[in-house]
Design an enzyme around this catalytic site. Structure first.
Site, PDB file in Angstrom:
ATOM      1  N   THR A 171       0.792  -1.221   0.000  1.00  0.00           N
ATOM      2  CA  THR A 171       0.000   0.000   0.000  1.00  0.00           C
ATOM      3  C   THR A 171       0.830   1.280   0.000  1.00  0.00           C
ATOM      4  OG1 THR A 171      -1.522  -1.300   1.322  1.00  0.00           O
ATOM      5  CG2 THR A 171      -1.847   1.048   1.373  1.00  0.00           C
ATOM      6  N   ARG A 199     -11.635  -9.855  -2.957  1.00  0.00           N
ATOM      7  CA  ARG A 199     -10.999  -9.673  -1.648  1.00  0.00           C
ATOM      8  C   ARG A 199     -10.745  -8.200  -1.387  1.00  0.00           C
ATOM      9  NH1 ARG A 199      -5.822  -7.313   0.106  1.00  0.00           N
ATOM     10  NH2 ARG A 199      -5.292  -8.287   2.101  1.00  0.00           N
ATOM     11  N   GLY A 201      -8.844  -5.726   1.398  1.00  0.00           N
ATOM     12  CA  GLY A 201      -7.922  -5.697   2.522  1.00  0.00           C
ATOM     13  C   GLY A 201      -8.249  -4.592   3.500  1.00  0.00           C
ATOM     14  N   ASP A 202      -7.261  -4.198   4.258  1.00  0.00           N
ATOM     15  CA  ASP A 202      -7.470  -3.192   5.293  1.00  0.00           C
ATOM     16  C   ASP A 202      -7.577  -1.774   4.767  1.00  0.00           C
ATOM     17  OD1 ASP A 202      -4.531  -1.664   5.921  1.00  0.00           O
ATOM     18  OD2 ASP A 202      -4.471  -3.515   4.776  1.00  0.00           O
ATOM     19  N   THR A 222      -0.017   0.030   6.498  1.00  0.00           N
ATOM     20  CA  THR A 222       0.427  -0.778   5.372  1.00  0.00           C
ATOM     21  C   THR A 222       0.893  -2.126   5.910  1.00  0.00           C
ATOM     22  OG1 THR A 222       2.198  -1.020   3.719  1.00  0.00           O
ATOM     23  CG2 THR A 222       2.648   0.432   5.561  1.00  0.00           C
ATOM     24  N   GLY A 223       0.735  -3.181   5.122  1.00  0.00           N
ATOM     25  CA  GLY A 223       1.156  -4.493   5.586  1.00  0.00           C
ATOM     26  C   GLY A 223       0.142  -5.557   5.262  1.00  0.00           C
ATOM     27  N   HIS A 224       0.131  -6.623   6.044  1.00  0.00           N
ATOM     28  CA  HIS A 224      -0.787  -7.733   5.805  1.00  0.00           C
ATOM     29  C   HIS A 224      -2.197  -7.331   6.215  1.00  0.00           C
ATOM     30  CE1 HIS A 224      -2.512 -11.862   6.716  1.00  0.00           C
ATOM     31  NE2 HIS A 224      -2.260 -11.862   5.421  1.00  0.00           N
ATOM     32  N   GLY A 225      -3.060  -7.138   5.209  1.00  0.00           N
ATOM     33  CA  GLY A 225      -4.373  -6.551   5.440  1.00  0.00           C
ATOM     34  C   GLY A 225      -5.241  -7.290   6.424  1.00  0.00           C
TER      35      GLY A 225
END
Length: 314
Positions: A171, A199, A201-202, A222-225
């Site tokens: 992101t 899908r 994400g966050d 930012t990162g693994h949603g």
């Protein structure tokens, strides 16, 4: 109120390969300067974060807009959020197609609808009604993204197993405080390569991908949603600030909590209502840049913090 303008941007927390290190660093520095010029000339924090993120969306080095990755069907689905800390107004879009600057579309949702979030076909229909420019999918996808998607397909790799490798993008985002003391956040993404169709994400989720409140501050994550959503990371950081933590401690503690609770890695940028800010991450690298007091700070690797004077900015 006459506050010192501040802007901070990030280009995603992941294992940025050496071949993208320079372009990622240059990209966030350019975006921060663009956003700061908006603030310097009296623009609002909302205008500044939109302007900064548009620069990142137009840069194919990042997974947003023109650098977006492909889902399991080889198509592009984009997400974005923008939030105004003055009154908690928010605009969010998810699973949209063929729009080069999702952050500007998200602002249209904020300003021209009674809703907070639009998704999928309905969102694209509204974009057409608002005359939001669209582009062919091929203009948003780089050769690198295509090769990356083909690699996933060939070896049937999941988004989880490759997240913290050089095959995962992420992101972009910005936070800012203007001279009136108003804060704002903006976050935009092309998602994760080979994600399931539909899908989300966050990034477009309020309190996860971003949050802004004049009473506390603003955050872009930012990162693994999936991990970020589970702990509502952006709001978690601001909760820590409300409890008296500094922006850095608030960010570090929230990221540690996410890792310990759900084994998720990521990063974030935050600015408090007093203008203090931080950029923190638990992945291998995160490109970030911030400007306050006429000084540009930036970094890429853990513990890295370079500074340069911006006296020549007009």
């Amino acid at each position: 109120m006459n506050c010192k303008p501040v802007i901070v941007v990030h280009g995603g927390a992941w294992a940025i390969p050496d071949c993208l290190a320079e372009s990622s660093t240059d990209g966030v520095k350019s975006a921060a300067q663009q956003g700061f010029l908006v603030l310097k000339h009296g623009g609002s924090s909302l205008q500044a974060v939109e302007s900064a993120v548009r620069i990142l969306e137009d840069n194919p080095a990042f997974d947003a807009g023109h650098g977006a990755v492909l889902n399991a069907d080889g198509k592009v689905e984009l997400d974005a959020i923008i939030m105004d800390g003055r009154n908690l107004s928010v605009g969010s879009v998810s699973c949209i197609k063929n729009i080069a600057n999702p952050i500007t579309f998200a602002r249209s949702v904020l300003e021209k609808t009674p809703h907070a979030m639009l998704t999928g076909e309905g969102a694209n229909a509204f974009a057409e009604k608002m005359s939001i420019p669209t582009v062919p999918t091929k203009e948003l996808v780089t050769e690198h993204a295509i090769k990356e998607w083909e690699q996933y397909q060939k070896y049937n790799q999941s988004v989880t197993t490759l997240f913290n490798t050089e095959k995962a993008h992420d992101t972009v985002g910005a936070v800012a405080m203007d001279s009136e003391g108003n804060v704002a956040c903006a976050t935009s993404t092309g998602g994760i390569t080979n994600k399931m169709v539909g899908r989300t994400g966050d990034s477009p989720i309020i309190g996860s991908g971003g949050y802004a409140d004049n009473f506390v501050g603003a955050v872009s994550t930012t990162g693994h949603g999936e991990s970020i959503m589970k702990v509502t990371l952006a709001r978690h950081v601001l909760f820590n600030i409300e409890r008296g933590k500094s922006p850095k401690d608030a960010a570090d503690q929230a990221l540690d909590y996410m890792y310990n609770r759900v084994h998720g890695r990521g990063g974030l940028i935050v600015v408090s209502k007093t203008g203090e800010w931080s950029a923190s991450f638990t992945t291998k690298r995160m490109a970030w840049a911030g400007i306050d007091g006429g000084v540009l700070s930036y970094g890429l690797n853990p513990g890295e913090h370079f500074q340069v004077s911006l006296d020549n900015i007009r």
